[in-house]
Design an enzyme around this catalytic site. Structure first.
Site: not given
Ligand code: GLY
Length: 338
Positions: A112, A134, A176, A204, A214, A218, A222, A225, A229, A241
């Site tokens: 956990r 993430k 990116e 970031k 997010e 945040r 994206n 994106h 995607h 990507h």
């Molecule tokens: N890759 C986008 C983020 O980490 O929010």
């Protein structure tokens, strides 16, 4: 060794990102003091982390997006069990975005929640994937649908690792970086590689510190994106990507123009920055049916309010929900036919 340390500020879960030539030498000092053993999660052929004066073993993930799945999580967790990894120990993810996403999710799930430290070996991993917590794997229904927010204890971005990176992987990372160009308005290419990576990490880190889950800002990370995607899925990953993100950023500029959010000059800036300044493809590798791409975008996990895009505008980038489908299809049709 010269290095810069950028902190992701998240209260007691704050952590350093160490950027620099030879930064891997700092790894031992970044591991939790209580850790008695470590499992390194990596892929064959990637840079190694040198001596670690701690009992450790390595577990390998096969290459390819197809291995970013729940079976790999089971494989890793069974490896943790075999090695006797406890909750006080540490997982070390050494690799690009696939490795750090999967190692992070395995660590989040093991007992956990077990500490994870990432050593990002790709440009994309350094400027994006390894930072911000993430973690996820794919299921047949979509990318990154099963995962958790699980912040690492530290991230290492060793610039020396980039010298071994294939050209295609560098292009992927640059996609990116081009995204950050539009988020921040900073001329990132005018900087040295170390400064550029540190600046992307700083942007970031600042966004993640403000909006870890997010709920708002945040989402700007994206940018590009939504289409990216869909291109990855429809193109069966013929583009990496970051390369798909580059195309997605240019399309987002075009869509913002079609919706009257930015003028023609600004639309052109998207084409020029991505295509000329960053030297990246601005169109997909193969032809695509716009209606099919829109169908995939509707299935996107973020598409809770119709078609959602991050779009440029007078006040900078913003999230736009319920973008009219007919405008998206028509803009895509023209965009893809050029
Ligand atoms: N890759 C986008 C983020 O980490 O929010």
């Amino acid at each position: 060794m010269s290095s810069r340390i950028i902190r992701v500020e998240l209260g007691e879960r704050s952590y350093p990102v160490v950027v620099g030539h030879g930064a891997t030498k700092t790894l031992r000092t970044l591991l939790p003091a209580a850790a008695r053993r470590a499992v390194i999660v990596t892929q064959e052929g990637l840079p190694t982390i040198g001596d670690l004066d701690l009992p450790h073993t390595s577990l390998f993930i096969d290459r390819g997006e197809a291995n970013k799945n729940l079976s790999t999580i089971e494989h890793l967790c069974r490896g943790f069990a075999d090695f006797g990894l406890t909750r006080n120990d540490v997982v070390i993810g050494v690799g690009g975005g696939l490795v750090t996403d999967v190692a992070g999710f395995a660590a989040a799930s093991w007992h956990r929640g077990t500490s994870v430290v990432h050593v990002a070996t790709s440009l994309l991993g350094m400027v994006d994937a390894a930072i911000g917590g993430k973690t996820a794997v794919n299921i047949p229904e979509g990318k990154n649908l099963v995962g958790a927010f699980w912040q690492p204890r530290a991230v290492v971005c060793d610039i020396d690792h980039l010298s071994t990176l294939p050209e295609s992987e560098m292009r992927c990372g640059l996609g990116e970086v081009a995204k950050y160009h539009f988020i921040s308005g900073t001329d990132l290419l005018a900087m040295t590689m170390e400064e550029r990576i540190a600046e992307c990490v700083r942007i970031k880190a600042e966004i993640v510190s403000e909006d870890e889950r997010e709920g708002g800002r945040r989402a700007l990370l994206n940018y590009g994106h939504t289409l990216a995607h869909a291109l990855e899925i429809a193109g069966e990953h013929d583009m990496a990507h970051g390369e798909a993100v580059a195309v997605g950023v240019v399309f987002a500029g075009r869509l913002a123009g079609a919706l009257g959010l930015i003028d023609g000059n600004r639309v052109e800036t998207h084409e020029r920055v991505v295509g000329d300044t960053y030297g990246l493809r601005t169109r997909p590798l193969r032809s695509h049916d716009p209606a099919e791409l829109v169908r995939i975008m509707r299935r996107d996990k973020k598409a809770i309010n119709g078609l959602t895009f991050i779009l440029d505008g007078a006040g900078g980038l913003a999230v736009h929900n319920d973008v009219p489908e007919d405008v998206v299809v028509e803009t895509l049709r023209t965009f893809l036919s050029e």
